[in-house]
Design a protein around this motif. Sequence first.
Motif, short mmCIF file in Angstrom:
data_model
loop_
_atom_site.label_atom_id
_atom_site.label_comp_id
_atom_site.label_asym_id
_atom_site.label_seq_id
_atom_site.Cartn_x
_atom_site.Cartn_y
_atom_site.Cartn_z
N THR A 424 -10.58 -3.09 3.74
CA THR A 424 -10.21 -4.46 4.12
C THR A 424 -9.78 -5.28 2.91
OG1 THR A 424 -11.78 -4.37 5.96
CG2 THR A 424 -11.06 -6.55 5.23
N ALA A 425 -10.49 -5.09 1.79
CA ALA A 425 -10.17 -5.83 0.57
C ALA A 425 -8.79 -5.47 0.06
CB ALA A 425 -11.23 -5.55 -0.50
N PHE A 426 -8.43 -4.20 0.07
CA PHE A 426 -7.09 -3.78 -0.38
C PHE A 426 -6.01 -4.38 0.51
CE2 PHE A 426 -8.59 -0.33 -3.25
CZ PHE A 426 -7.67 -0.49 -4.27
N GLU A 427 -6.26 -4.45 1.80
CA GLU A 427 -5.25 -4.98 2.72
C GLU A 427 -5.12 -6.50 2.61
OE1 GLU A 427 -5.92 -3.58 6.67
OE2 GLU A 427 -5.48 -1.49 6.17
N ALA A 468 -8.60 6.93 7.04
CA ALA A 468 -7.87 7.70 8.05
C ALA A 468 -6.62 6.99 8.56
CB ALA A 468 -8.79 7.99 9.24
N THR A 469 -6.52 5.69 8.33
CA THR A 469 -5.37 4.94 8.87
C THR A 469 -4.32 4.64 7.81
OG1 THR A 469 -6.48 2.82 8.50
CG2 THR A 469 -6.79 3.88 10.65
N ARG A 489 0.04 1.60 5.81
CA ARG A 489 -0.83 1.69 6.98
C ARG A 489 -0.07 2.37 8.11
NH1 ARG A 489 -3.45 -3.88 8.44
NH2 ARG A 489 -1.53 -4.13 9.66
N GLU A 490 -0.78 3.12 8.96
CA GLU A 490 -0.10 3.93 9.97
C GLU A 490 0.69 3.12 10.98
OE1 GLU A 490 -3.95 4.49 12.97
OE2 GLU A 490 -3.08 6.22 11.99
N ASP A 491 0.37 1.82 11.15
CA ASP A 491 1.16 1.01 12.09
C ASP A 491 2.44 0.48 11.46
OD1 ASP A 491 0.33 -1.02 10.40
OD2 ASP A 491 -0.91 -2.05 11.87
N GLY A 492 2.64 0.76 10.17
CA GLY A 492 3.86 0.37 9.49
C GLY A 492 3.99 -1.11 9.19
N GLN A 493 2.91 -1.88 9.40
CA GLN A 493 2.99 -3.32 9.21
C GLN A 493 2.52 -3.76 7.82
OE1 GLN A 493 4.37 -5.30 11.76
NE2 GLN A 493 4.82 -3.18 12.33
N LEU A 494 1.80 -2.90 7.11
CA LEU A 494 1.24 -3.29 5.81
C LEU A 494 1.28 -2.11 4.84
CD1 LEU A 494 -1.82 -5.45 5.03
CD2 LEU A 494 -1.78 -3.14 4.11
N GLY A 495 1.50 -2.45 3.56
CA GLY A 495 1.47 -1.41 2.53
C GLY A 495 1.21 -2.02 1.17
N PHE A 496 0.91 -1.19 0.19
CA PHE A 496 0.74 -1.70 -1.17
C PHE A 496 1.08 -0.63 -2.19
CE2 PHE A 496 -3.41 -0.69 0.68
CZ PHE A 496 -3.97 0.21 -0.22
N ALA A 527 10.44 -0.83 -3.15
CA ALA A 527 11.69 -0.59 -2.41
C ALA A 527 11.48 0.33 -1.21
CB ALA A 527 12.74 0.01 -3.34
N VAL A 528 10.69 1.39 -1.39
CA VAL A 528 10.53 2.36 -0.30
C VAL A 528 9.79 1.73 0.89
CG1 VAL A 528 8.35 3.33 -1.18
CG2 VAL A 528 9.85 4.71 0.27
N LEU A 529 8.82 0.85 0.62
CA LEU A 529 8.12 0.17 1.71
C LEU A 529 9.05 -0.79 2.44
CD1 LEU A 529 4.68 -0.54 -0.05
CD2 LEU A 529 5.17 1.20 1.69
N ARG A 530 9.87 -1.52 1.69
CA ARG A 530 10.83 -2.44 2.33
C ARG A 530 11.83 -1.66 3.17
NH1 ARG A 530 11.45 -4.25 -2.91
NH2 ARG A 530 13.69 -3.82 -2.80
N ARG A 531 12.25 -0.53 2.65
CA ARG A 531 13.24 0.26 3.38
C ARG A 531 12.71 0.72 4.74
NH1 ARG A 531 14.37 3.53 -0.41
NH2 ARG A 531 13.21 5.39 0.21
N TYR A 532 11.41 0.96 4.81
CA TYR A 532 10.82 1.39 6.08
C TYR A 532 10.33 0.21 6.93
CZ TYR A 532 11.04 6.21 4.48
OH TYR A 532 11.48 7.43 4.06
N GLY A 533 10.70 -1.00 6.52
CA GLY A 533 10.42 -2.17 7.34
C GLY A 533 8.99 -2.67 7.29
N VAL A 534 8.26 -2.34 6.24
CA VAL A 534 6.89 -2.84 6.11
C VAL A 534 6.94 -4.34 5.85
CG1 VAL A 534 4.74 -2.69 4.78
CG2 VAL A 534 6.08 -0.61 5.24
#
Length: 557
Positions: A424-427, A468-469, A489-496, A527-534
């Motif tokens: 949760t802290a990382f997100e 796991a997610t 994240r597996e839902d594609g809405q968040l990354g770091f 760039a790679v996260l933006r490219r996948y629409g995160v």
Amino acid sequence: MENRKLPVGIDSFEKLRKENFYYVDKTGLIADLMRNWGEVNLFTRPRRFGKTLNMSMLKSFFEIGGDKSIFDGLAIRREEELCEAYMGKFPVVFISLKGVDGLTFEDAYERLRQLIRNEAFRLAELRGSMAITDEEKSSYLRIINEKDAFSDISESLRMLCSLLEKHYGQKAILLIDEYDVPLDKAYAHGYYDRMIDLIRAMFSAALKTNDSLFFAVMTGCLRVSKESIFTGLNNLKVHSISDVKYDEYFGFTDMEVRKMLSEYDLEAHSAEAREWYDGYLFGEQNVYCPWDVINYCDDLRSDPQAEPKAYWLNTSGNAMVRSLIQKAKTGTARMEIEELIAGETILKTLNEQLTHNEIDDSIENVWSLLYMTGYLTITERPSGGKYALRIPNREVRQIYTQQVLSWFRESVRKDTDKLTALYTAFEAGDTETIANYLNRQLITTVSFHDARESFYHGFLLALLSTCATWEVSSNAETGIGRADIIVEREDGQLGFVIEIKDVRDRQKMDAACEAAMKQIDEKDYTAVLRRYGVEKIWAYGIAFCDKKCRIVAERVS
């Protein structure tokens, strides 16, 4: 002139020479064997250090009817008297036991039968020989007609030598490659006692009571104790990795590696080759692993930007070694493994005459096995019975680091609530919670006092992979470089994205964090996260110093 092909996976000396592959000249072994006569010679070296190729070379040199031209230009050709006396003058029996494996004794025995049958077919001159009576050929014929009994197989090597002497009027040379593999596999699968009875019977007949033997050469990883397999064999000369004699014939010397790199215009990569693949001390000779050097050169020829890989570790399973290291997961032995990873040495008394069923008796036997199989080496020749052991190079260090990180994963998985809070802290970009958790783990779980960036990278990667997610990537190409760690994240809405820095001075940790953040920005690691629409992206700069870390985070999208 076009460069010679690199012999990736080629262990036939004749093929290597006839088809213009690059060859590092080890033919001096032939002359030394003849000058330092031993009726039965055993060479113990780790896997992938040229044992099979050297055995194939011996076969090509001594065997009647061989092509002598394949030795033109090699060192042995300067030994004119020796070549006149021995070259092409002997019948040869050559078997490699590396494929004698199976989940049951019956499976392994069937593979051994086929191996013996193939060698009997290769020696087809025996079938029609007028110098051998039908009665003398009876066992030979049963083998090639697949009607052999157990006694035919156990006596097969001695029988082939005897028939060859009758046919040629000359005693035979016997070459047995990877002699200990059947015992290793049998021990792993639970039929060790039956296999050792068979191998002991074969070797006793072939090496102890064989009047048709001129001399024999054997290779293997382990020097299996005389009492278990070579009972009564008084003519055995053992040449282990500790011995000075023959120390330059298995593995590549620094000069040989530099010459190979030069041939392919790869001199600029000598430092990487040394860091990853050098470091083994055989006798008084420092050597590289040939398999690694050849594969690295081959990759560089195809891709000049290719990075070193763990070729040796990836050629076969490391299950036994992992199992042995796992036994050291607590107490002094674990601390010693961590000292080894940190680049230090440990002092141990080694036993180079183990039986497989003795390996589990004590942790000291584990050190002996790791040394004999190439997972540890010595810094210098032993003094007072103690060996100073160290990890040879960067490649081998990986397997130890992976094992320690697996211990770490076992520990953190028991702490479910705190792990959930960490995710949760990382997100959320909560650097205080993240730092508190990491600092606690560094203190309580990791006992390295001299860790480096590569370890911190693995430490963090192992930790994040428990979620796991999350999909976690390491050293992935993105933007104009490679990010240390990317998480989506597996839902594609968040990354770091995480960039890691290792510093030796705690006063420089803040600056290191800022440098990491600047690197993420300038190299466009997100760039790679933006490219996948995160939609929601965090950047993390994390600095480590010994058992402390400091973290900076910024929401970038």
